[in-house]
Write an enzyme that holds these catalytic residues in place. Structure first.
Site, PDB file in Angstrom:
ATOM      1  CD  GLU A  38      -2.571  -7.857   2.518  1.00  0.00           C
ATOM      2  OE1 GLU A  38      -2.055  -6.654   2.447  1.00  0.00           O
ATOM      3  OE2 GLU A  38      -3.355  -8.146   3.334  1.00  0.00           O
ATOM      4  CD  GLU A  67       1.398  -5.817   5.296  1.00  0.00           C
ATOM      5  OE1 GLU A  67       2.210  -6.738   5.429  1.00  0.00           O
ATOM      6  OE2 GLU A  67       0.687  -5.882   4.411  1.00  0.00           O
ATOM      7  CB  ALA A  98      -0.894  -0.064   1.127  1.00  0.00           C
TER       8      ALA A  98
HETATM    9  N1  3HC Z   1       4.689   3.410  -0.260  1.00  0.00           N
HETATM   10  C1  3HC Z   1       4.987   4.708  -0.772  1.00  0.00           C
HETATM   11  N2  3HC Z   1       6.513   4.765  -1.086  1.00  0.00           N
HETATM   12  C2  3HC Z   1       7.262   3.715  -0.842  1.00  0.00           C
HETATM   13  C3  3HC Z   1       6.695   2.693  -0.336  1.00  0.00           C
HETATM   14  C4  3HC Z   1       5.585   2.341  -0.275  1.00  0.00           C
HETATM   15  N3  3HC Z   1       4.964   1.179   0.286  1.00  0.00           N
HETATM   16  N4  3HC Z   1       7.744   1.580  -0.369  1.00  0.00           N
HETATM   17  C5  3HC Z   1       8.878   2.413  -0.956  1.00  0.00           C
HETATM   18  N5  3HC Z   1       8.407   3.722  -1.203  1.00  0.00           N
HETATM   19  C6  3HC Z   1       9.084   4.931  -1.749  1.00  0.00           C
HETATM   20  C7  3HC Z   1      10.401   5.184  -0.637  1.00  0.00           C
HETATM   21  O1  3HC Z   1       9.984   6.272   0.314  1.00  0.00           O
HETATM   22  C8  3HC Z   1      11.543   5.733  -1.692  1.00  0.00           C
HETATM   23  O2  3HC Z   1      10.949   7.097  -2.018  1.00  0.00           O
HETATM   24  P1  3HC Z   1      12.060   8.297  -2.023  1.00  0.00           P
HETATM   25  O3  3HC Z   1      12.716   7.882  -3.374  1.00  0.00           O
HETATM   26  O4  3HC Z   1      11.348   9.453  -2.407  1.00  0.00           O
HETATM   27  O5  3HC Z   1      12.985   8.267  -0.897  1.00  0.00           O
HETATM   28  C9  3HC Z   1      11.342   4.967  -2.624  1.00  0.00           C
HETATM   29  O6  3HC Z   1      10.103   4.160  -2.849  1.00  0.00           O
HETATM   30  C10 3HC Z   1      12.331   4.035  -3.014  1.00  0.00           C
HETATM   31  O7  3HC Z   1      12.196   3.154  -1.846  1.00  0.00           O
HETATM   32  P2  3HC Z   1      13.868   2.668  -1.222  1.00  0.00           P
HETATM   33  O8  3HC Z   1      14.671   3.603  -1.175  1.00  0.00           O
HETATM   34  O9  3HC Z   1      13.343   2.182   0.211  1.00  0.00           O
HETATM   35  O10 3HC Z   1      14.307   1.489  -2.231  1.00  0.00           O
HETATM   36  P3  3HC Z   1      14.738   0.225  -1.831  1.00  0.00           P
HETATM   37  O11 3HC Z   1      15.083  -0.430  -3.281  1.00  0.00           O
HETATM   38  O12 3HC Z   1      16.059   0.309  -0.948  1.00  0.00           O
HETATM   39  O13 3HC Z   1      13.798  -0.842  -1.476  1.00  0.00           O
HETATM   40  C11 3HC Z   1      11.621  -1.776  -0.975  1.00  0.00           C
HETATM   41  C12 3HC Z   1      12.461  -1.208  -1.982  1.00  0.00           C
HETATM   42  C13 3HC Z   1      12.024  -3.158  -0.457  1.00  0.00           C
HETATM   43  C14 3HC Z   1      10.326  -1.868  -1.721  1.00  0.00           C
HETATM   44  C15 3HC Z   1      11.443  -0.934   0.380  1.00  0.00           C
HETATM   45  O14 3HC Z   1      11.225   0.318   0.027  1.00  0.00           O
HETATM   46  C16 3HC Z   1      10.374  -1.118   1.156  1.00  0.00           C
HETATM   47  O15 3HC Z   1      10.752  -2.078   2.242  1.00  0.00           O
HETATM   48  N6  3HC Z   1       9.164  -0.671   1.294  1.00  0.00           N
HETATM   49  C17 3HC Z   1       8.076  -1.025   2.092  1.00  0.00           C
HETATM   50  C18 3HC Z   1       7.305  -2.257   2.075  1.00  0.00           C
HETATM   51  C19 3HC Z   1       6.229  -2.299   2.897  1.00  0.00           C
HETATM   52  O16 3HC Z   1       6.473  -2.066   4.360  1.00  0.00           O
HETATM   53  N7  3HC Z   1       5.085  -2.483   2.361  1.00  0.00           N
HETATM   54  C20 3HC Z   1       4.129  -2.880   3.240  1.00  0.00           C
HETATM   55  C21 3HC Z   1       3.188  -1.428   3.086  1.00  0.00           C
HETATM   56  S1  3HC Z   1       1.615  -1.531   4.130  1.00  0.00           S
HETATM   57  C22 3HC Z   1       0.463  -2.425   3.081  1.00  0.00           C
HETATM   58  O17 3HC Z   1       0.775  -2.790   2.166  1.00  0.00           O
HETATM   59  C23 3HC Z   1      -0.742  -2.678   3.881  1.00  0.00           C
HETATM   60  C24 3HC Z   1      -1.351  -3.507   3.239  1.00  0.00           C
HETATM   61  O18 3HC Z   1      -1.616  -4.574   4.013  1.00  0.00           O
HETATM   62  C25 3HC Z   1      -3.120  -3.001   3.091  1.00  0.00           C
END
Ligand code: 3HC
Ligand code: NAI
Length: 698
Positions: free
Chosen positions: A106, A126, A64
């Site tokens: 998901e 999450e 998300a």
């Molecule tokens: N939402 C919005 N922006 C995101 C994002 C997300 N889920 N994941 C990454 N980004 C953004 C980062 O903020 C960053 O932005 P910037 O360039 O402005 O700084 C850009 O994307 C690149 O991210 P990284 O620098 O972290 O890039 P990496 O290649 O090092 O890592 C990644 C990529 C492994 C995908 C890492 O970004 C990550 O772990 N992201 C979060 C994943 C996560 O926690 N997902 C769960 C979200 S909650 C959810 O899904 C709820 C659902 O159950 C309903």
């Protein structure tokens, strides 16, 4: 007009639904809305018999859109989009590459078949953001993998590799290649040939529960994630859902998800996630090209130098380590070889890779001429100004023009070190934390007049070493150690007034730090604090209250863990309080005519945290840290601040700045010198604003 993030196309009988939302294809509102339209198109397209869902760019969906949390939710909601996908009467194949995380996985679980490309990683992280999977993950994943693998994946938040995902049944197949569209068309064609229909995970039987395994998991999660809510909620919701019809499980999940989205822990953990990325966004370095770095020099191969060398070697850099004589160089060589051997033992490095690193990438020397080709040199000799200035005089003579010259000093004035060179603009601080190959924080300390491209080079090196780099200005202790000194002083004052060090340590660990200030001093060595105190004694303000019992411990040779005793005794499986310490402290109280009083844990925390926040506010107000978030990231990655509290200045905003200021004024009645409110804290409180307002001023 920007391109639509979701497109629909058809090739023969296969519908191609592509998500293209750089950088990580997060499912924000436009993607959800686009998916609804594309799924409707697929359902209504009589020529399309099977759908392929895939992503453009480097990865499948990362989850998300984190930036939407905290804003009012906007329909269509992800669980409804996934329900629409799963309910289709034509099959959909999801093709996963890169990382498929959170809401991304998901969504894929709502598809009827899942194909992985090489290197794909899947996960439900999450809980690291203070929430649980909120779009069916807690109910669908266990139906594929069984209960315990799903719980382990959710609570650990780890990324599952392709082979394991296949073995667990999350993926149906793996395909070679890097093109998800081509792989989807190929497998889609095969599914059509088999006349495969929709196969809905929600219709699969609920997983079995093993009560004994569940009890063990709950116990280990309670210990590992003490203070956090999300991990245990994920377990509760998954387990309860397993005993209910699927739709009821989904309702349960959604309610818990929405509750956690509104929680302070979610706000703190998302702040930490975004702050870690924002620290590297520095307006003054926009457009500045860093210098090339391939060959590194390290001066001093003690605790820090050898760790820095290992970090650089593991990042593929070429390292020459200089020591003061051949015996010390041999010791440094052995220490680096041993640390690499430990990496092999822990499975982080192969034996061959270690041998190659030692033969091709690494050498020790005691001759500065060997550093003439280095692009960047990091000095990590004794913490002594004359020694460091002598080293930099040599570096100035032998290093090539343009080489960045860095010092790992903890406290010394970098401008004074730079002044012995003819190129002070190329000198900066690269302050690593011990052990340097493990700890993720790197303070990039920028003296006035440093060349922007030298600073940018520091950040590029930090990224290459996989560090979280924070820019800091020059002062005694930079960001982290300066704040730590204020916390230690506050802790000592609490002890002088009557608490014992063990009560202070317990309150601090109960707050969420991994160790309290006295256990940390034992770990670092009481000699370090001793020399710092000696150095500062001459310049102290007479009003400053400085506890002296540390000198007594030092004089007895009780330097902490390395001597078997300090504040604690290390003579058994667990450290235990050193009974003589309390007597030494009691003598100091008596000499100062202090009648000891009791301290409740809340009061200990109030004082410790007020001192921390007050000093942090000074650090930001003086420009030593550029923004409050730089302090938060420093404390999270270098000092064990509990991540689920977001960092000290996020925490301060959550308490309310007027509340903290009021507490400080109260403490000032006992010690007006120590408890002078930081001007920035007073100003923000008076204006009714927050530290966060300085993170996003624009
Ligand atoms: N939402 C919005 N922006 C995101 C994002 C997300 N889920 N994941 C990454 N980004 C953004 C980062 O903020 C960053 O932005 P910037 O360039 O402005 O700084 C850009 O994307 C690149 O991210 P990284 O620098 O972290 O890039 P990496 O290649 O090092 O890592 C990644 C990529 C492994 C995908 C890492 O970004 C990550 O772990 N992201 C979060 C994943 C996560 O926690 N997902 C769960 C979200 S909650 C959810 O899904 C709820 C659902 O159950 C309903
Ligand atoms: P250490 O005492 O373990 O190592 C210092 C090394 O420098 C020794 O191996 C010594 O032989 C070598 N050395 C001394 N003079 C030299 C010279 N003139 N030329 C070449 N080599 C020389 O010290 P440690 O702990 O590694 O600290 C090094 C620096 O890093 C200090 O400035 C310290 O403040 C800083 N630092 C230390 C941290 C820690 O936790 N120990 C954390 C962050 C920074």
């Amino acid at each position: 007009m920007t391109q639509a993030p979701v497109t629909y196309a058809r090739q023969g009988e296969i519908a191609l639904i592509c998500i293209d939302n750089p950088p990580v294809n997060a499912i924000g509102h436009p993607v959800r809305a686009g998916l609804v339209v594309a799924l409707d198109q697929f359902a209504a397209d009589p020529a399309a018999r099977l759908g392929v869902l895939y992503c453009a760019g480097r990865s499948f969906i990362a989850g998300a859109d984190i930036r939407e949390f905290g804003a009012p939710p906007r329909a269509p909601f992800l669980p409804d989009v996934i329900a629409q996908l799963e309910a289709l009467d034509k099959p959909v194949l999801a093709v996963l590459h890169g990382t498929a995380l959170g809401g991304g996985l998901e969504l894929a679980l709502g598809a009827h078949y899942r194909l992985g490309l090489p290197g794909v990683k899947l996960g439900l992280p999450e809980t690291t953001l203070g929430i649980i999977p909120g779009a069916g993950g807690t109910q669908r994943l266990p139906r594929l993998t069984g209960l315990h693998p799903a719980l382990e994946i959710m609570t650990s938040a780890r990324q599952v590799a392709a082979d394991e995902a296949l073995a667990l049944g999350i993926l149906d197949a793996l395909a070679p290649g890097t093109d998800p569209r081509a792989a989807g068309l190929e497998m889609g064609g095969r599914l059509l040939a088999q006349d495969a229909g929709p196969r809905r995970v929600s219709a699969m039987p609920a997983p079995e529960i093993d009560p004994e395994a569940l009890r063990n998991l709950r116990a280990s999660v309670a210990a590992r994630f003490k203070g956090q809510i999300a991990q245990m909620t994920a377990i509760d919701v998954t387990v309860s859902g397993a005993g209910l019809p699927f739709a009821d499980g989904i309702h349960l999940e959604r309610a818990a998800f929405l509750r956690l989205v509104d929680s302070p822990q979610r706000a703190a953990l998302v702040h930490a996630f975004l702050a870690e990325r924002k620290v590297a966004h520095l307006p003054d370095l926009q457009g500045v090209s860093p210098r090339a770095v391939e060959q590194i020099g390290v001066i001093g191969g003690g605790r820090m130098g050898s760790g820095i060398a290992v970090a650089a070697l593991l990042a593929g850099l070429d390292v020459t380590l200089l020591e003061r004589d051949t015996a010390s160089a041999a010791a440094a060589q052995a220490s680096v070889a041993q640390t690499l051997e430990d990496s092999v033992r822990r499975g982080k490095l192969t034996g061959d890779a270690r041998a190659r690193i030692l033969s091709d990438q690494f050498r020790t020397t005691n001759d500065y001429a060997a550093l003439s080709d280095c692009d960047l040199v990091i000095e990590a000799v004794f913490e002594d100004m004359d020694t460091k200035r002598a080293v930099f005089t040599q570096l100035d003579q032998h290093c090539k023009p343009g080489a960045v010259l860095a010092t790992n000093t903890s406290y010394l004035d970098i401008a004074q070190i730079a002044a012995v060179t003819r190129r002070p603009a190329d000198v900066l601080g690269l302050h690593f934390f011990s052990p340097a190959h493990v700890m993720r924080l790197l303070e990039i300390v920028v003296p006035e007049g440093a060349a922007p491209d030298a600073v940018a080079t520091g950040f590029v090196l930090g990224k290459r070493l996989r560090k979280v780099s924070v820019r800091a200005g020059v002062c005694d202790g930079f960001i982290g150690n300066r704040i730590l000194q204020a916390c230690r002083a506050a802790a000592d004052h609490i002890v002088l007034m009557g608490a014992n060090p063990y009560e202070v340590d317990r309150a601090i660990t109960d707050f969420g730090f991994p160790m309290g200030p006295y256990a940390v001093q034992d770990l670092a060595g009481l000699d370090i604090g001793f020399f710092t105190r000696q150095r500062k004694a001459a310049t102290r303000d007479p009003r400053e209250v400085v506890a002296r019992w540390g000198d007594v411990l030092h004089a007895r040779g009780w330097l902490g863990r390395k001597t078997g005793q300090g504040y604690y005794l290390y003579d058994g499986p667990k450290p235990r309080p050193n009974p003589e310490v309390e007597a030494i402290i009691a003598r100091e109280r008596a000499a100062r005519r202090i009648s000891p009083r009791d301290f409740a844990p809340d009061e200990i925390i109030a004082r410790y945290m007020a001192a921390l926040v007050n000093e942090a506010a000074r650090v930001v107000g003086e420009g030593i840290a550029m923004r409050p978030l730089d302090v938060d990231v420093t404390l999270l990655h270098g000092y064990g601040f509990p991540r689920w509290r977001g960092g000290p200045l996020h925490w301060a905003d959550a308490q309310g700045l007027p509340v903290l200021l009021h507490q400080i004024s109260g403490f000032a009645r006992e010690d007006a010198y120590f408890w002078q409110p930081a001007p920035l804290l007073a100003d923000l409180a008076a204006r009714g604003t927050s530290f966060a307002s300085l993170n996003d001023p624009g």
